[in-house]
Design a protein around this motif. Structure first.
Motif, mmCIF file in Angstrom:
data_model
loop_
_atom_site.group_PDB
_atom_site.id
_atom_site.type_symbol
_atom_site.label_atom_id
_atom_site.label_comp_id
_atom_site.label_asym_id
_atom_site.label_seq_id
_atom_site.Cartn_x
_atom_site.Cartn_y
_atom_site.Cartn_z
ATOM 1 N N HIS A 271 9.360 2.711 -14.116
ATOM 2 C CA HIS A 271 8.205 1.865 -14.410
ATOM 3 C C HIS A 271 8.565 0.739 -15.395
ATOM 4 O O HIS A 271 7.986 -0.334 -15.339
ATOM 5 C CB HIS A 271 7.009 2.706 -14.915
ATOM 6 N N MET B 148 1.496 2.567 -11.741
ATOM 7 C CA MET B 148 0.845 2.717 -10.435
ATOM 8 C C MET B 148 1.803 2.378 -9.299
ATOM 9 O O MET B 148 1.884 3.112 -8.308
ATOM 10 C CB MET B 148 -0.372 1.793 -10.335
ATOM 11 N N ILE B 149 2.517 1.262 -9.451
ATOM 12 C CA ILE B 149 3.460 0.835 -8.422
ATOM 13 C C ILE B 149 4.571 1.860 -8.278
ATOM 14 O O ILE B 149 4.923 2.268 -7.167
ATOM 15 C CB ILE B 149 4.027 -0.560 -8.757
ATOM 16 N N SER B 150 5.131 2.285 -9.389
ATOM 17 C CA SER B 150 6.217 3.257 -9.369
ATOM 18 C C SER B 150 5.769 4.567 -8.733
ATOM 19 O O SER B 150 6.468 5.135 -7.883
ATOM 20 C CB SER B 150 6.727 3.499 -10.787
ATOM 21 N N ASP B 151 4.601 5.055 -9.112
ATOM 22 C CA ASP B 151 4.083 6.312 -8.570
ATOM 23 C C ASP B 151 3.782 6.190 -7.078
ATOM 24 O O ASP B 151 4.083 7.093 -6.299
ATOM 25 C CB ASP B 151 2.825 6.749 -9.319
ATOM 26 N N ALA B 152 3.191 5.076 -6.681
ATOM 27 C CA ALA B 152 2.790 4.899 -5.280
ATOM 28 C C ALA B 152 3.978 4.717 -4.348
ATOM 29 O O ALA B 152 3.945 5.149 -3.195
ATOM 30 C CB ALA B 152 1.842 3.703 -5.159
ATOM 31 N N LEU B 153 5.035 4.073 -4.847
ATOM 32 C CA LEU B 153 6.149 3.707 -3.972
ATOM 33 C C LEU B 153 7.423 4.508 -4.228
ATOM 34 O O LEU B 153 8.401 4.364 -3.495
ATOM 35 C CB LEU B 153 6.443 2.208 -4.098
ATOM 36 N N ALA C 211 2.604 -1.042 2.543
ATOM 37 C CA ALA C 211 2.712 -0.145 1.387
ATOM 38 C C ALA C 211 2.129 -0.812 0.140
ATOM 39 O O ALA C 211 1.425 -0.176 -0.640
ATOM 40 C CB ALA C 211 4.165 0.247 1.149
ATOM 41 N N ARG D 198 -1.675 -0.874 0.027
ATOM 42 C CA ARG D 198 -2.336 0.379 -0.343
ATOM 43 C C ARG D 198 -2.522 0.520 -1.859
ATOM 44 O O ARG D 198 -3.070 1.524 -2.322
ATOM 45 C CB ARG D 198 -1.562 1.566 0.221
ATOM 46 N N ILE D 199 -2.065 -0.461 -2.607
ATOM 47 C CA ILE D 199 -2.267 -0.453 -4.065
ATOM 48 C C ILE D 199 -3.320 -1.518 -4.364
ATOM 49 O O ILE D 199 -3.015 -2.702 -4.482
ATOM 50 C CB ILE D 199 -0.953 -0.752 -4.816
#
Length: 90
Positions: free
Chosen positions: A27, A49-54, A67, A70-71
């Motif tokens: 992150h 958020m980006i790190s967790d989602a991707l 992808a 979706r955020i």
């Protein structure tokens, strides 16, 4: 109670210069990517958020447009900037 994040960007940039990106969590690398895109915003939560989602930086690099779509917190401007990073890495 609010948390004081003053100086966080400067500390992160200094740590990058002194220790390199390999010493960073995913992150934090994404935070550095977001700094020029969102210069007056605290981007820590968005980077998480980006790190967790991707799945971290590698996941971001491999992500496609859907992808990122979706955020919901990502604006078109931010998506375009992240896409430029992805293309540069590829």
């Amino acid at each position: 109670m609010s948390v004081d994040h003053s100086g966080h960007r400067q500390r992160l940039k200094r740590a990058e210069r002194e220790n390199g990106l390999l010493s960073f969590s995913p992150h934090e690398v994404i935070e550095l990517m977001l700094y020029p895109v969102l210069p007056r915003r605290d981007v820590n939560e968005l980077a998480h958020m980006i790190s967790d989602a991707l799945g971290g930086v590698c996941g971001l690099t491999d992500a496609n447009d859907s992808a990122l779509d979706r955020i919901p917190e990502l604006t078109r401007h931010t998506k375009d900037a992240l896409d430029a990073y992805r293309q540069a890495v590829r």
